[in-house]
Scaffold this motif. Sequence first.
Motif, PDB file in Angstrom:
ATOM      1  N   LYS A  63      45.290  33.232   9.183  1.00 47.71           N
ATOM      2  CA  LYS A  63      46.455  32.243   8.908  1.00 47.71           C
ATOM      3  C   LYS A  63      45.955  31.053   9.622  1.00 47.71           C
ATOM      4  CE  LYS A  63      49.752  35.764   8.057  1.00 47.71           C
ATOM      5  NZ  LYS A  63      51.138  36.388   8.299  1.00 47.71           N
ATOM      6  N   ARG A  64      46.685  29.931   9.127  1.00 45.37           N
ATOM      7  CA  ARG A  64      46.321  28.592  10.032  1.00 45.37           C
ATOM      8  C   ARG A  64      47.287  28.476  11.131  1.00 45.37           C
ATOM      9  NH1 ARG A  64      46.043  22.716   7.303  1.00 45.37           N
ATOM     10  NH2 ARG A  64      45.324  21.669   9.016  1.00 45.37           N
ATOM     11  N   LYS A  65      46.709  28.149  12.370  1.00 44.91           N
ATOM     12  CA  LYS A  65      47.476  28.386  13.613  1.00 44.91           C
ATOM     13  C   LYS A  65      47.871  27.010  13.962  1.00 44.91           C
ATOM     14  CE  LYS A  65      46.760  29.402  18.642  1.00 44.91           C
ATOM     15  NZ  LYS A  65      45.845  29.622  19.701  1.00 44.91           N
ATOM     16  N   ARG A  67      49.047  23.704  15.795  1.00 47.53           N
ATOM     17  CA  ARG A  67      48.039  22.685  16.244  1.00 47.53           C
ATOM     18  C   ARG A  67      48.403  22.334  17.820  1.00 47.53           C
ATOM     19  NH1 ARG A  67      45.729  17.644  13.247  1.00 47.53           N
ATOM     20  NH2 ARG A  67      44.618  17.488  15.265  1.00 47.53           N
ATOM     21  N   SER A  74      51.784  30.946  13.783  1.00 48.24           N
ATOM     22  CA  SER A  74      51.043  30.637  12.515  1.00 48.24           C
ATOM     23  C   SER A  74      51.845  29.423  11.869  1.00 48.24           C
ATOM     24  CB  SER A  74      51.046  31.628  11.602  1.00 48.24           C
ATOM     25  OG  SER A  74      52.374  32.058  11.041  1.00 48.24           O
ATOM     26  N   LYS A  82      51.632  23.011   2.880  1.00 51.23           N
ATOM     27  CA  LYS A  82      51.228  23.524   4.091  1.00 51.23           C
ATOM     28  C   LYS A  82      51.373  22.522   5.136  1.00 51.23           C
ATOM     29  CE  LYS A  82      47.916  26.336   1.067  1.00 51.23           C
ATOM     30  NZ  LYS A  82      46.527  26.349   0.988  1.00 51.23           N
ATOM     31  N   LYS A  84      50.564  21.863   9.351  1.00 48.27           N
ATOM     32  CA  LYS A  84      49.889  22.084  10.440  1.00 48.27           C
ATOM     33  C   LYS A  84      50.447  22.688  11.747  1.00 48.27           C
ATOM     34  CE  LYS A  84      46.487  18.522   9.056  1.00 48.27           C
ATOM     35  NZ  LYS A  84      45.756  17.259   9.528  1.00 48.27           N
TER      36      LYS A  84
END
Length: 351
Positions: A63-65, A67, A74, A82, A84
């Motif tokens: 999954k996107r972490k 920033r 996540s 979506k 960041k």
Amino acid sequence: MPQQQLYCICRKPDTGQWMIACDYCDDWYHGACVSIRESQSHLIETYACPTCTSKHLGTTTWKRKCRLPGCDNSALVDGDKKSKFCTPEHGVAWFKLNIQAHSTDTDDGLRNAGISVSELSAILYSVSNVREFKRLGNVPPTPSSPTLTLEDQTRLSMLNGQRADIEKRLKYIEHKARYIEYAKLRATAQKTVCGFDRKLVWDDAEWAEWCDSDEGARILDRIREFKRTQDEQKNGASADDGAGVGNVEKRKRGRKLKQQVTIQLDLRDILNVVGNSDDDAVEDVCMLERRRCSRHASWQHIRAEEVELDERVCRDALVKIEREEQAIRQRAAIRSFKDSTKDGGRCIVVN
């Protein structure tokens, strides 16, 4: 005694350590054996063990972490939207960190490739959503011709004058570097003579005056032409030296002899560069024996290094002037962009 079930690539039983299941073979693996920490488990979307990965049955997807540095959560996903960051608060915190990192002043008073909080605020207030924010760099900002303040115009005019002075000095430095090379060849031609030229210790005003004089221009032109001829001869000798085949030792002896002849011809021409009519130029040369002239010891290296240092200082000064000019014009553009923003209530929300 019942046999214990074995797991993982280590083929050991469950020892109470944290384990993760493969989504393709349903076998369980110790996190330490597959280099996955328990703190990373919430970021794994699909896990493929090493065996399934090698068999091309699947791969591990993440999954996107968020920033924001230090956050292991996540990023938020809400349908097609979506983000960041894991929360809007972390998005704001990330921007604050970057503004603080890029808005500090360097030692030379120039902005370190960043903008201030107020300048960024003006840009954000000029757009209403993320899509408009991403399109900011696609077209030139408005107004296209930023208005410079009187202080900016005065400073830019001063910088232009400084640049002209430095470029003029660089021209004289180039003349001196060429003259030093000639003086070194002349000293070599005179063999045991010191060969130091007193012109090399003139101050900038004296050297510039001599370069602009008829005598200086004439001698510098001769030196330039002499250097061009020397380069052509060296290039021709190198080309001839590489031609043909034969005995290695014979070629070495022939090359050494050819180089000696070339040097002798060069040295014979060196003394004719100034010419008999320029007696003052010859009188400026130290004619003492090189071994006994302690006053001018190592003058060739010292003067060459001084010229290199002067040129480097001038080049660095030109770079600083260019950066300061860019900073002034950038601030003027952002200031004009801020003044042209009428709707102060619009703000971009970063998710």
